[in-house]
Design an enzyme around this catalytic site. Structure first.
Site, mmCIF file in Angstrom:
data_model
loop_
_atom_site.group_PDB
_atom_site.id
_atom_site.type_symbol
_atom_site.label_atom_id
_atom_site.label_comp_id
_atom_site.label_asym_id
_atom_site.label_seq_id
_atom_site.Cartn_x
_atom_site.Cartn_y
_atom_site.Cartn_z
ATOM 1 N N GLU A 52 0.845 -1.197 -0.008
ATOM 2 C CA GLU A 52 0.081 0.139 0.096
ATOM 3 C C GLU A 52 0.704 1.345 -0.110
ATOM 4 O O GLU A 52 0.595 2.133 0.720
ATOM 5 C CB GLU A 52 -0.867 0.124 1.295
ATOM 6 C CG GLU A 52 -1.784 -1.254 1.540
ATOM 7 C CD GLU A 52 -2.971 -1.559 0.345
ATOM 8 O OE1 GLU A 52 -3.054 -0.319 -0.630
ATOM 9 O OE2 GLU A 52 -3.543 -2.794 0.350
ATOM 10 N N GLN A 97 1.229 3.448 -2.133
ATOM 11 C CA GLN A 97 0.744 4.851 -2.524
ATOM 12 C C GLN A 97 0.288 5.715 -1.451
ATOM 13 O O GLN A 97 0.339 6.789 -1.757
ATOM 14 C CB GLN A 97 -0.305 4.421 -3.401
ATOM 15 C CG GLN A 97 -1.886 3.850 -2.805
ATOM 16 C CD GLN A 97 -1.667 2.349 -2.454
ATOM 17 O OE1 GLN A 97 -0.735 1.763 -2.861
ATOM 18 N NE2 GLN A 97 -2.750 1.907 -2.237
ATOM 19 N N VAL A 125 -10.298 7.485 0.422
ATOM 20 C CA VAL A 125 -11.390 6.692 1.232
ATOM 21 C C VAL A 125 -11.267 5.273 1.002
ATOM 22 O O VAL A 125 -11.252 4.772 0.368
ATOM 23 C CB VAL A 125 -12.481 7.260 0.787
ATOM 24 C CG1 VAL A 125 -13.656 6.710 1.608
ATOM 25 C CG2 VAL A 125 -12.434 8.834 0.572
ATOM 26 N N TYR A 157 -15.014 0.266 -4.861
ATOM 27 C CA TYR A 157 -14.015 0.437 -6.022
ATOM 28 C C TYR A 157 -14.333 -0.615 -6.960
ATOM 29 O O TYR A 157 -14.617 -1.755 -6.728
ATOM 30 C CB TYR A 157 -12.348 0.484 -5.249
ATOM 31 C CG TYR A 157 -12.524 1.552 -4.627
ATOM 32 C CD1 TYR A 157 -11.985 2.805 -5.189
ATOM 33 C CD2 TYR A 157 -12.462 1.682 -3.290
ATOM 34 C CE1 TYR A 157 -11.527 4.085 -4.444
ATOM 35 C CE2 TYR A 157 -12.096 2.722 -2.502
ATOM 36 C CZ TYR A 157 -11.685 4.101 -3.072
ATOM 37 O OH TYR A 157 -11.487 5.128 -2.311
#
Ligand SMILES: [Zn+2]
Length: 225
Positions: free
Chosen positions: A87, A89, A171, A185
């Site tokens: 993760e 990012q 989010v 998503y």
């Protein structure tokens, strides 16, 4: 020589599964690593994959200093042969620079995994810095598919069933809040991302449930906001 490697991809492309596999392979060779993650869907301090595997990890927050954690572990006598960052990012650009320093000055391999761009198609700050600094950027081979069958290259945010292109950058999915509604998503090809045509919208636009609107004229690109 140690390397900073960035494995990038969309959601659902198997990044966390590969992170777990790499950790497993290293441990099987008797090597010791540190694993970091941030905002994993399974909760704090866990690196999990959609296939059901998981392992303990250090939860990253904006205040964490990778140099301090890794160098501190070595000072305390721990062995650190490799670092895995999932993760990524969500990491800050400064944290990515700390990872580069770990590679260069401590000669420890750092393998980072992350989504390249957010639901608006803009690069995440952590991914941008990784692309700028990494010795190698690898695009994952396990490709997620759009509902139309093309390669899914973009992440769409769906709020209460409708695709949105504005909102907070981060989010976490499958969460409902009074302000935002139910956030989910979906991965899409660029064509359908630009036309804001997620699978539910495609089904709604389809004349029969079995036919999906492959004809692009059926879903023109919306005008800019
Ligand atoms: Zn598509």
């Amino acid at each position: 020589m140690a390397d900073l490697v960035f494995f990038s991809g969309t959601m659902d492309c198997g990044k966390s599964t590969l992170a777990l596999q790499i950790d497993h392979n290293q441990r099987a060779r008797g090597r010791h690593g540190l694993i970091f993650t941030k905002l994993d869907r399974a909760g704090q301090s866990v690196l999990s994959s959609r296939l059901g595997l998981e392992t303990r990890a250090v939860e990253v927050d904006d205040a964490l200093d990778f140099w301090d954690v890794v160098a501190g572990s070595l000072v305390q006598g721990a062995r650190v042969d490799y670092v895995i960052c999932d993760e990524a990012q969500f990491y800050t650009p400064v944290q990515v620079e700390q990872l580069a320093r770990v590679v260069d000055e401590l000669r420890i391999d750092v393998t980072a995994f992350g989504i390249t761009a957010d639901f608006r198609t803009a690069l995440f700050p952590g991914s941008r810095r990784l692309i700028e600094l990494a010795d190698r950027v690898e695009v994952l081979q396990v490709e997620a598919l759009c509902w139309c069958g093309r390669r899914a290259t973009h992440n769409a945010r769906i709020v209460d069933g409708v695709m949105v292109v504005e909102g907070e950058q981060v989010v976490v999915g499958d969460t409902a809040s009074a302000r935002e509604g139910l956030v989910e998503y979906e991965v899409l090809c660029r064509r359908h991302h630009m036309r804001r045509m997620n699978s539910a919208a495609a089904r709604a636009a389809s004349p029969t449930p079995d036919t999906l609107p492959f004809d692009l004229d059926a879903c023109p690109v919306p005008p800019p906001l």
